[in-house]
Motif scaffolding. Structure first.
Motif, PDB file in Angstrom:
ATOM      1  N   LYS A 175     -51.784 -21.319  54.842  1.00 51.39           N
ATOM      2  CA  LYS A 175     -52.018 -19.878  54.937  1.00 51.39           C
ATOM      3  C   LYS A 175     -52.781 -19.330  53.734  1.00 51.39           C
ATOM      4  CE  LYS A 175     -48.109 -18.664  57.907  1.00 51.39           C
ATOM      5  NZ  LYS A 175     -46.854 -17.862  57.979  1.00 51.39           N
ATOM      6  N   LEU A 176     -52.584 -19.948  52.579  1.00 53.44           N
ATOM      7  CA  LEU A 176     -53.271 -19.481  51.376  1.00 53.44           C
ATOM      8  C   LEU A 176     -54.584 -20.217  51.143  1.00 53.44           C
ATOM      9  CD1 LEU A 176     -50.301 -19.050  48.856  1.00 53.44           C
ATOM     10  CD2 LEU A 176     -51.415 -17.311  50.279  1.00 53.44           C
ATOM     11  N   ASP A 177     -54.934 -21.128  52.040  1.00 52.96           N
ATOM     12  CA  ASP A 177     -56.134 -21.955  51.880  1.00 52.96           C
ATOM     13  C   ASP A 177     -56.120 -22.670  50.532  1.00 52.96           C
ATOM     14  OD1 ASP A 177     -57.206 -21.184  54.381  1.00 52.96           O
ATOM     15  OD2 ASP A 177     -58.039 -19.364  53.498  1.00 52.96           O
TER      16      ASP A 177
ATOM     17  N   GLY B  19     -50.397 -17.397  44.243  1.00 57.33           N
ATOM     18  CA  GLY B  19     -49.246 -16.495  44.245  1.00 57.33           C
ATOM     19  C   GLY B  19     -49.197 -15.650  42.984  1.00 57.33           C
ATOM     20  N   ILE B  20     -49.539 -16.244  41.860  1.00 53.70           N
ATOM     21  CA  ILE B  20     -49.572 -15.501  40.593  1.00 53.70           C
ATOM     22  C   ILE B  20     -50.685 -14.467  40.632  1.00 53.70           C
ATOM     23  CG2 ILE B  20     -50.064 -15.704  38.121  1.00 53.70           C
ATOM     24  CD1 ILE B  20     -48.622 -18.484  38.296  1.00 53.70           C
TER      25      ILE B  20
ATOM     26  N   ARG C 104     -50.236 -12.832  54.767  1.00 52.86           N
ATOM     27  CA  ARG C 104     -50.211 -14.092  55.501  1.00 52.86           C
ATOM     28  C   ARG C 104     -48.855 -14.772  55.426  1.00 52.86           C
ATOM     29  NH1 ARG C 104     -55.549 -17.634  54.939  1.00 52.86           N
ATOM     30  NH2 ARG C 104     -56.932 -16.214  56.021  1.00 52.86           N
ATOM     31  N   LEU C 105     -48.105 -14.548  54.364  1.00 49.05           N
ATOM     32  CA  LEU C 105     -46.835 -15.231  54.155  1.00 49.05           C
ATOM     33  C   LEU C 105     -45.668 -14.382  54.641  1.00 49.05           C
ATOM     34  CD1 LEU C 105     -47.313 -16.638  50.537  1.00 49.05           C
ATOM     35  CD2 LEU C 105     -47.796 -17.767  52.713  1.00 49.05           C
TER      36      LEU C 105
ATOM     37  N   MET D  61     -62.235 -13.619  50.942  1.00 44.67           N
ATOM     38  CA  MET D  61     -61.032 -12.913  51.355  1.00 44.67           C
ATOM     39  C   MET D  61     -60.457 -12.145  50.167  1.00 44.67           C
ATOM     40  SD  MET D  61     -57.513 -14.380  53.013  1.00 44.67           S
ATOM     41  CE  MET D  61     -58.482 -15.164  54.264  1.00 44.67           C
ATOM     42  N   GLU D  62     -60.042 -10.931  50.420  1.00 46.39           N
ATOM     43  CA  GLU D  62     -59.428 -10.103  49.390  1.00 46.39           C
ATOM     44  C   GLU D  62     -58.058 -10.676  49.026  1.00 46.39           C
ATOM     45  OE1 GLU D  62     -60.617  -7.243  47.881  1.00 46.39           O
ATOM     46  OE2 GLU D  62     -62.497  -7.748  48.854  1.00 46.39           O
TER      47      GLU D  62
END
Length: 71
Positions: free
Chosen positions: A51-53, A64-65, A9-10, A1-2
């Motif tokens: 959502k971020l796996d 996130g960073i 997603r968030l 996933m890019e």
């Protein structure tokens, strides 16, 4: 996933929680800042991780960073 796909997603409230997580704050510390219950914060954290796996809260912050949500 890019990496850019993670950003979409968030929702804005989850991004806000993720930023506060990056500051090292716990659910009980985040809740008064946002005016929501600790249980709601915990639900958002669960959603963020899914959502971020991510494998953990720390992993979610690292993602996130990487994607630029957290400076």
């Amino acid at each position: 996933m890019e990496l850019s796909e993670y950003l979409f997603r968030l929702n804005p409230k989850e991004i806000e929680v993720l930023k506060l997580m990056a500051e090292g704050r716990r659910s009980k510390e985040i809740s008064p800042v946002l005016g929501i219950s600790p249980r709601t914060v915990e639900g958002r954290i669960t959603n963020i991780i899914e959502k971020l796996d991510a494998r953990s809260q720390a992993h979610a912050v690292a993602i996130g960073i990487r994607i630029g949500i957290i400076a």
